[in-house]
Design a protein around this motif. Sequence first.
Motif, short mmCIF file in Angstrom:
data_model
loop_
_atom_site.label_atom_id
_atom_site.label_comp_id
_atom_site.label_asym_id
_atom_site.label_seq_id
_atom_site.Cartn_x
_atom_site.Cartn_y
_atom_site.Cartn_z
N ASP A 117 -6.68 0.76 -1.92
CA ASP A 117 -6.63 2.22 -1.83
C ASP A 117 -5.19 2.71 -1.71
O ASP A 117 -4.81 3.73 -2.31
CB ASP A 117 -7.45 2.71 -0.64
N TYR A 118 -4.36 1.99 -0.95
CA TYR A 118 -2.96 2.37 -0.82
C TYR A 118 -2.19 2.12 -2.12
O TYR A 118 -1.33 2.91 -2.50
CB TYR A 118 -2.32 1.59 0.33
N GLN A 119 -2.52 1.03 -2.81
CA GLN A 119 -1.86 0.73 -4.09
C GLN A 119 -2.18 1.79 -5.13
O GLN A 119 -1.32 2.18 -5.92
CB GLN A 119 -2.28 -0.65 -4.58
N ILE A 120 -3.43 2.26 -5.12
CA ILE A 120 -3.82 3.31 -6.07
C ILE A 120 -2.99 4.57 -5.84
O ILE A 120 -2.58 5.25 -6.80
CB ILE A 120 -5.33 3.61 -5.95
N SER A 161 2.82 7.44 7.17
CA SER A 161 2.17 8.44 8.02
C SER A 161 1.04 9.15 7.28
O SER A 161 0.94 9.08 6.05
CB SER A 161 3.20 9.48 8.48
N ASP A 162 0.22 9.85 8.05
CA ASP A 162 -0.88 10.62 7.45
C ASP A 162 -0.35 11.68 6.50
O ASP A 162 -0.94 11.93 5.44
CB ASP A 162 -1.73 11.29 8.55
N VAL A 220 0.47 10.15 3.26
CA VAL A 220 -0.75 9.86 2.50
C VAL A 220 -1.19 11.11 1.74
O VAL A 220 -1.51 11.06 0.54
CB VAL A 220 -1.89 9.39 3.43
N LYS A 221 -1.19 12.25 2.43
CA LYS A 221 -1.59 13.51 1.79
C LYS A 221 -0.65 13.87 0.64
O LYS A 221 -1.10 14.30 -0.43
CB LYS A 221 -1.60 14.64 2.83
N LYS A 222 0.64 13.68 0.87
CA LYS A 222 1.64 13.97 -0.17
C LYS A 222 1.45 13.06 -1.38
O LYS A 222 1.53 13.52 -2.53
CB LYS A 222 3.04 13.80 0.41
N ILE A 253 -9.13 6.24 2.72
CA ILE A 253 -8.04 6.20 3.70
C ILE A 253 -8.26 7.25 4.79
O ILE A 253 -8.04 6.98 5.98
CB ILE A 253 -6.68 6.40 3.01
N LYS A 254 -8.69 8.44 4.39
CA LYS A 254 -8.97 9.49 5.39
C LYS A 254 -10.04 9.03 6.37
O LYS A 254 -9.91 9.24 7.59
CB LYS A 254 -9.43 10.78 4.70
#
Length: 246
Positions: free
Chosen positions: A183-186, A194-195, A198-200, A239-240
């Motif tokens: 999920d992070y790689q995508i 940081s959260d 992630v949103k950015k 992730i959320k």
Amino acid sequence: MAKLKFGKWLGGTLGWAFGGPLGGVLGFAVGSAFDAASVTVKTESGRTSQPTNHAGDFAASLLVLSAAVMKSDGRMLKSELDFVKKFLVQQFGEAHAQQQILLLKEILSQEIPLRDVCFQIKHYMPHSERIQIIHYLFGISKADGHVHELELQTIQTISNYLGVNHADFNSLKAMYFRDTNSDYQILEIEPNVSDEEVKKAYRKMAVKFHPDKVAALGEEVQKAAKEKFQHVQNAYENIKKQRGFS
């Protein structure tokens, strides 16, 4: 070989794809058995006798690069041909797809100057469409449920030649190969961000992979782009949920 009309087997007239190394591969496959009057060829001056079809250029690129991936492991699997045919049928219709599959089989029988073909595609095709090609090639390689290491190497080579950066390649790869960090790689970020980061990252990827960027290439290409876009949305939602933020 049965006589084919360029304007039919590629679903429209060709522009830049009929010149250079890509055109050489296509021209060799078709040989002299075509109706020259049915194709638009760009001359050295850049003039054309009729409007070109960008979807046709994209389809031509897909056929040649599909062959390169399918040839990688020395096998031509029915599952891979079925994957390509399904795409072509939904994009151009049954009759045209049958002709294109015949052409693909001819391309599979010859050596493909991969570097030169990719450089030509990179020169004429926008980045968003090159990303879509890599996504499509992963689909071919996974059609039988397993990606051969040689196919993966070929896709990575194509990605490098097309100027798709390492982060984008890993993002597309993570959509097909799941692990704890997929999920992070995508989203092209590290698990320790940081959260807010992630949103950015999600907003950035949502713009980069938005289906509207390939809207001109036809219904099936846009459908595949929507699937890719859905992977981005799913990664963000996962992730959320894991982190507990909204």
